[in-house]
Design a protein around this motif. Structure first.
Motif: not given
Length: 256
Positions: A48-60, A65-72
């Motif tokens: 799913a991350a690859k299909a969305a063109g996102l890193s695994i962390g950004d995809h999650i 999770n619907g929380t963009p930038g939460a990890t950073q």
């Protein structure tokens, strides 16, 4: 055996070899508390991350999770508190899962040793092969393979709000045990500061069905008092996004 089954067999064999080099084997979990292998499936998440063109962390963060930038956000806050300025030589992370916090931690500091305790074998194998970390055998509540007072930074992100109370508390004792004097312990829990009536209503009506023990609440005062008895002082606490609401990140220092 069809092509899909054969591919899965090859993947499992590869992960098994990687974990074997780290000193442990793949076994099917019999725990019922739930884990990252249950709600964050390895192959599906990678696809799913690859299909969305996102890193695994950004995809999650963004999609799952619907929380963009939460990890950073959490990493930035910890940087501001000087957690990485101490240049930890050894780091231990409980339940790194996909490695989204692990990867960002390695961008902030360059430890000579990074240990992980991850119950999901495919994710553990991926982290070992991708980041060169050391995967330790885990029972799901102990850090027994790690010696006393041997780690500069012990952390767990989005772990203790997904497990039972006793599982979390047993880890608390272990975290204090393995931390060196002067070292730091960082983790987040869903304390009472995160559970005002409106937030409780949001979890009850918008948070979905949950996942076994998730989301699990934890008394803040109990955490602070317990770690004080274990020779650790609370340095800071701050809210971080989680699901429909937030969790509280606590930063302790092991007394010299």
């Amino acid at each position: 055996m069809n092509a899909v089954a054969g591919a899965k067999s090859v993947l499992r064999s590869g992960v098994k070899r990687i974990l074997g080099r780290a000193g442990f084997d793949i076994v099917r979990s019999t725990r019922v508390q739930g884990g990252v292998d249950d709600f964050l499936p390895f192959e599906a998440t990678m696809r799913a991350a690859k299909a969305a063109g996102l890193s695994i962390g950004d995809h999650i963060d963004e999609v799952m999770n619907g929380t963009p930038g939460a990890t950073q956000f959490t990493i930035d806050e910890l940087r501001g508190l000087g957690v990485y300025a101490a240049a930890p030589e050894s780091v231990l992370e409980i339940g790194p899962g996909s490695g989204r916090y692990l990867e960002k931690t390695l961008k902030e500091c360059s430890p000579g040793r990074y240990e992980i305790y991850e119950t999901a074998a495919p994710w553990a194998g991926y982290l070992v092969s991708t980041f060169g970390v050391v995967a330790r055998p885990t029972s799901g509540s102990s850090l027994a393979p790690t010696p006393d007072a041997s780690v500069d930074l012990v952390q767990a992100h989005k772990v203790f709000n997904t497990v039972t109370f006793l599982c979390a508390v047993r880890y608390f004792y272990e975290m204090a045990r393995v931390t060196r004097p002067g070292g730091r312990i960082v983790f987040d829990v869903m304390t009472e500061t995160c559970l005002d009536p409106d937030t409780v209503h949001a979890w009850a009506t918008k948070g979905g069905s949950g996942h076994d023990s998730y989301p699990a609440a934890m008394p803040r005062r109990m955490c602070v008092d317990l770690f004080e008895t274990l020779g650790c002082t609370l340095e800071a606490g701050f809210p971080a996004p989680m699901g429909v609401a937030s969790t509280e990140v606590l930063v302790f220092r092991k007394n010299a």
